[in-house]
Write a protein that holds these residues in place. Structure first.
Motif, short mmCIF file in Angstrom:
data_model
loop_
_atom_site.label_atom_id
_atom_site.label_comp_id
_atom_site.label_asym_id
_atom_site.label_seq_id
_atom_site.Cartn_x
_atom_site.Cartn_y
_atom_site.Cartn_z
N ASP A 26 0.73 -1.16 -0.02
CA ASP A 26 -0.08 -0.06 0.15
C ASP A 26 0.98 1.13 -0.05
O ASP A 26 0.45 1.99 -0.67
CB ASP A 26 -0.82 -0.01 1.26
N PRO A 51 -5.83 -6.01 3.98
CA PRO A 51 -4.80 -6.10 4.78
C PRO A 51 -4.28 -7.73 4.69
O PRO A 51 -5.09 -8.74 4.80
CB PRO A 51 -5.28 -6.13 6.19
N PRO A 60 -1.17 -6.41 10.27
CA PRO A 60 -1.37 -6.87 8.69
C PRO A 60 -0.87 -5.52 7.93
O PRO A 60 -0.86 -4.44 8.18
CB PRO A 60 -2.88 -7.07 8.47
N MET A 61 -0.55 -5.93 6.49
CA MET A 61 0.11 -5.07 5.65
C MET A 61 -1.08 -5.03 4.41
O MET A 61 -1.32 -5.90 4.14
CB MET A 61 1.46 -5.24 5.02
N ARG A 62 -1.54 -3.93 4.00
CA ARG A 62 -2.67 -3.91 2.85
C ARG A 62 -1.48 -3.97 1.69
O ARG A 62 -0.75 -3.28 1.59
CB ARG A 62 -3.36 -2.55 2.90
#
Length: 73
Positions: A26, A51, A60-62
């Motif tokens: 993101d 995410p 979490p990472m989008r």
């Protein structure tokens, strides 16, 4: 080697899990949009995959992906 390389490796591994060829963070997508003097048509095709959990990260990472170009079957 460092946290950046570890995260890059884990994002790369998401490609298999998400069955796609490329995965974009993101942060990268936001930077491309901010630095582009005009809308990049390539960004319009990106799919928000939401995410994703990454080993070793608390949050979490989008991530975003391109539509899959892989042949069916």
């Amino acid at each position: 080697i460092g946290e950046t390389v570890n995260i890059a490796n884990r994002v790369e591994n998401l490609a298999r899990r998400l069955d796609t060829d490329l995965v974009f963070s993101d942060d990268l997508v936001a930077r491309l949009r901010a630095e582009s003097p005009e809308d990049l048509p390539e960004l319009a095709d990106l799919i928000d995959r939401g995410p994703q959990d990454l080993k070793g990260r608390l949050a979490p990472m989008r991530v975003w992906t391109l539509p899959s170009a892989r042949p069916a079957g």
